[in-house]
Design a protein around this motif. Structure first.
Motif, PDB file in Angstrom:
ATOM      1  N   ASP A  83       0.723  -1.034  -0.289  1.00 51.86           N
ATOM      2  CA  ASP A  83      -0.108  -0.004  -0.046  1.00 51.86           C
ATOM      3  C   ASP A  83       0.333   1.269   0.003  1.00 51.86           C
ATOM      4  OD1 ASP A  83      -1.878  -1.431   0.086  1.00 51.86           O
ATOM      5  OD2 ASP A  83      -2.653  -1.378   1.925  1.00 51.86           O
ATOM      6  N   ASN A  84       1.862   1.094   1.267  1.00 51.96           N
ATOM      7  CA  ASN A  84       2.879   2.396   0.912  1.00 51.96           C
ATOM      8  C   ASN A  84       3.457   2.241  -0.611  1.00 51.96           C
ATOM      9  OD1 ASN A  84       5.678   3.160   1.619  1.00 51.96           O
ATOM     10  ND2 ASN A  84       4.239   4.364   2.822  1.00 51.96           N
ATOM     11  N   TYR A  85       3.919   1.345  -1.056  1.00 50.50           N
ATOM     12  CA  TYR A  85       4.818   1.364  -2.276  1.00 50.50           C
ATOM     13  C   TYR A  85       3.980   2.315  -3.048  1.00 50.50           C
ATOM     14  CZ  TYR A  85       7.620   0.430  -6.257  1.00 50.50           C
ATOM     15  OH  TYR A  85       8.489   0.551  -7.208  1.00 50.50           O
ATOM     16  N   ILE A  86       2.587   1.636  -3.794  1.00 54.16           N
ATOM     17  CA  ILE A  86       1.798   1.897  -4.363  1.00 54.16           C
ATOM     18  C   ILE A  86       0.898   3.716  -4.061  1.00 54.16           C
ATOM     19  CG2 ILE A  86      -1.125   1.935  -4.790  1.00 54.16           C
ATOM     20  CD1 ILE A  86      -0.366  -1.068  -4.408  1.00 54.16           C
ATOM     21  N   GLU A  87       1.195   3.774  -2.716  1.00 56.38           N
ATOM     22  CA  GLU A  87       1.081   6.018  -2.481  1.00 56.38           C
ATOM     23  C   GLU A  87       1.850   6.574  -3.099  1.00 56.38           C
ATOM     24  OE1 GLU A  87      -1.915   7.135  -1.701  1.00 56.38           O
ATOM     25  OE2 GLU A  87      -3.188   5.122  -1.533  1.00 56.38           O
ATOM     26  N   ARG A  88       3.475   5.998  -2.784  1.00 54.44           N
ATOM     27  CA  ARG A  88       4.524   7.064  -3.380  1.00 54.44           C
ATOM     28  C   ARG A  88       4.572   6.869  -4.720  1.00 54.44           C
ATOM     29  NH1 ARG A  88       8.676   5.158  -0.930  1.00 54.44           N
ATOM     30  NH2 ARG A  88       7.959   2.742  -1.782  1.00 54.44           N
ATOM     31  N   ASN A  89       3.918   5.296  -5.741  1.00 47.90           N
ATOM     32  CA  ASN A  89       4.194   5.670  -7.442  1.00 47.90           C
ATOM     33  C   ASN A  89       3.484   5.747  -8.318  1.00 47.90           C
ATOM     34  OD1 ASN A  89       7.247   5.087  -6.576  1.00 47.90           O
ATOM     35  ND2 ASN A  89       6.404   3.752  -5.143  1.00 47.90           N
ATOM     36  N   PHE A  90       2.196   5.953  -7.433  1.00 44.05           N
ATOM     37  CA  PHE A  90       0.691   5.407  -8.189  1.00 44.05           C
ATOM     38  C   PHE A  90       1.350   6.645  -9.427  1.00 44.05           C
ATOM     39  CE2 PHE A  90      -1.144   8.663  -5.198  1.00 44.05           C
ATOM     40  CZ  PHE A  90      -1.930   9.113  -6.404  1.00 44.05           C
ATOM     41  N   GLN A  91       1.793   7.543  -9.425  1.00 46.54           N
ATOM     42  CA  GLN A  91       1.130   8.915 -10.225  1.00 46.54           C
ATOM     43  C   GLN A  91       2.251   8.486 -11.707  1.00 46.54           C
ATOM     44  OE1 GLN A  91       1.524  12.568  -6.712  1.00 46.54           O
ATOM     45  NE2 GLN A  91       0.505  13.610  -8.753  1.00 46.54           N
ATOM     46  N   PHE A  92       3.054   8.045 -10.943  1.00 45.96           N
ATOM     47  CA  PHE A  92       4.346   7.865 -11.587  1.00 45.96           C
ATOM     48  C   PHE A  92       5.129   5.908 -12.180  1.00 45.96           C
ATOM     49  CE2 PHE A  92       4.671  12.338 -12.030  1.00 45.96           C
ATOM     50  CZ  PHE A  92       4.488  12.401 -13.323  1.00 45.96           C
ATOM     51  N   PRO A  93       3.539   5.079 -12.499  1.00 45.56           N
ATOM     52  CA  PRO A  93       4.312   3.144 -11.672  1.00 45.56           C
ATOM     53  C   PRO A  93       5.069   2.941 -12.566  1.00 45.56           C
ATOM     54  CG  PRO A  93       2.182   4.186 -12.958  1.00 45.56           C
ATOM     55  CD  PRO A  93       2.620   5.099 -12.672  1.00 45.56           C
ATOM     56  N   PRO A  94       6.012   2.637 -11.790  1.00 48.75           N
ATOM     57  CA  PRO A  94       6.558   1.944 -12.225  1.00 48.75           C
ATOM     58  C   PRO A  94       6.526   0.808 -12.840  1.00 48.75           C
ATOM     59  CG  PRO A  94       7.233   1.413  -9.904  1.00 48.75           C
ATOM     60  CD  PRO A  94       6.556   2.801 -10.948  1.00 48.75           C
ATOM     61  N   ALA A  95       7.513  -0.219 -13.922  1.00 51.19           N
ATOM     62  CA  ALA A  95       7.117  -1.254 -14.588  1.00 51.19           C
ATOM     63  C   ALA A  95       6.643  -1.695 -13.142  1.00 51.19           C
ATOM     64  CB  ALA A  95       8.209  -1.648 -15.385  1.00 51.19           C
ATOM     65  N   PRO A  96       6.298  -3.312 -13.579  1.00 52.46           N
ATOM     66  CA  PRO A  96       6.435  -4.209 -12.864  1.00 52.46           C
ATOM     67  C   PRO A  96       7.602  -5.654 -11.954  1.00 52.46           C
ATOM     68  CG  PRO A  96       3.806  -4.352 -14.827  1.00 52.46           C
ATOM     69  CD  PRO A  96       4.995  -3.330 -14.558  1.00 52.46           C
ATOM     70  N   ALA A  97       7.913  -5.323 -12.760  1.00 54.85           N
ATOM     71  CA  ALA A  97       9.330  -6.156 -12.971  1.00 54.85           C
ATOM     72  C   ALA A  97       9.996  -5.017 -11.366  1.00 54.85           C
ATOM     73  CB  ALA A  97      10.009  -6.140 -13.952  1.00 54.85           C
ATOM     74  N   LYS A  98      10.250  -4.459 -11.683  1.00 56.35           N
ATOM     75  CA  LYS A  98      10.482  -2.878 -10.802  1.00 56.35           C
ATOM     76  C   LYS A  98       9.944  -2.934  -9.446  1.00 56.35           C
ATOM     77  CE  LYS A  98      13.114   1.822  -9.845  1.00 56.35           C
ATOM     78  NZ  LYS A  98      12.807   3.204 -10.767  1.00 56.35           N
ATOM     79  N   MET A  99       8.893  -2.478  -9.684  1.00 54.43           N
ATOM     80  CA  MET A  99       8.091  -2.984  -8.698  1.00 54.43           C
ATOM     81  C   MET A  99       8.487  -4.275  -7.339  1.00 54.43           C
ATOM     82  SD  MET A  99       3.999  -2.681  -7.174  1.00 54.43           S
ATOM     83  CE  MET A  99       3.325  -2.605  -5.975  1.00 54.43           C
ATOM     84  N   ALA A 100       7.844  -5.365  -7.965  1.00 55.78           N
ATOM     85  CA  ALA A 100       8.647  -6.681  -7.636  1.00 55.78           C
ATOM     86  C   ALA A 100       9.761  -6.689  -6.813  1.00 55.78           C
ATOM     87  CB  ALA A 100       8.310  -7.303  -8.869  1.00 55.78           C
TER      88      ALA A 100
END
Length: 289
Positions: free
Chosen positions: A181-198
């Motif tokens: 949830d925290n990662y999403i809130e910090r990054n949703f405006q410019f979402p990283p690639a799924p591989a980077k989030m993973a």
């Protein structure tokens, strides 16, 4: 949470804080998110002060032949200058491996904090600390280079106050969902690639895909797009006179206004310009009534 054969290190350029005499106040050397691994262990000395928070699972710390168990919710501070490298070791439980967040720091600021709290022990374990949300915000800000010297010192002082002064003003958050949830809130405006989030969360891309499907019943990309569009919808509602549609689209990472409008229509069945006009008329009618 799947088992991984190695822990995931989050590299960043070390932060060095100097005073006006160019003396070293604080050095932040590294930060890491260690995922579940029954073989994870360390033996030997450490040169800095190690701050850790156990997200889940169990482990141990051995100092001078005394073994101490650690588990979910524990915050741990280990003074590298106080441990004997010949006897010091720590690791994860083989039956219930831990996942944890950690960072290394040193400098006169750290030593001054120990003196202020009167701490002389090599290892301090604060049970059920309730620092996960705060701790992971700080560690992840380090990994993304989103930090400054004052914020870092305040964060470390807050952690040490919680551990040594029994401060209870921070919320208890203790599960992996909150990391996501925290990662999403910090990054949703410019979402990283799924591989980077993973990779940031220490899981595989396949595991990330399954996680989103199970928890949100949608894909990662669709979830992030919907979240951006909901944010855009709110921006169109208030205060509408301060944000152009093109600026809203740009601030949310859409390539252009046309593509943003198409996505908005597909999500809500109305174009952004039409939705804004509806809100203007609604507000006008409310004022007239």
């Amino acid at each position: 949470m799947s088992y991984l054969k190695k822990h995931y290190d989050c590299d960043f350029n070390p932060l060095v804080v100097l005073n006006n005499k160019q003396d070293v106040l604080l050095v932040l050397q590294s930060a890491a998110l260690t995922m579940k691994n029954p073989n994870h262990s360390h033996r030997g000395g450490i040169t800095n002060t190690l701050f850790e928070y156990v997200i889940d699972g169990e482990g141990y710390i051995n100092v001078d032949g005394v073994k101490r168990n650690v588990s979910k919710g524990d915050c741990i501070i280990i003074r590298g200058d106080k441990v004997d490298p010949k006897t010091f070791c720590f690791g994860s439980s083989t039956d219930n491996p831990y996942s944890k967040l950690s960072f290394h720091a040193n400098g006169s600021f750290i030593n001054g904090m120990f003196n202020a709290f009167g701490v002389t022990d090599a290892v301090t374990i604060k049970k059920n600390c309730g620092l996960l949300n705060f701790f992971q915000n700080f560690v992840m800000s380090l990994t993304k280079d989103h930090f400054d010297s004052l914020s870092c010192m305040i964060a470390i002082a807050t952690i040490m106050d919680k551990v040594y002064n029994n401060s209870d003003d921070l919320p208890v958050v203790n599960d992996f969902d909150n990391l996501v949830d925290n990662y999403i809130e910090r990054n949703f405006q410019f979402p990283p690639a799924p591989a980077k989030m993973a990779a940031t969360l220490g899981i595989t891309q396949k595991a990330l895909s399954k996680y989103f499907k199970k928890r949100f019943n949608t894909t990662y990309r669709q979830y992030m797009r919907t979240k951006r569009l909901l944010y855009a919808k709110n921006a169109l509602e208030y205060p509408y006179q301060k944000h152009s549609i093109s600026k809203i689209a740009l601030n949310l990472g859409f390539c252009d206004q046309s593509y943003f409008s198409k996505c908005f229509y597909k999500e809500f069945g109305v174009y952004p310009t039409e939705y804004r006009q509806q809100i203007i008329e609604k507000n006008k009618n409310n004022r007239d009534n």
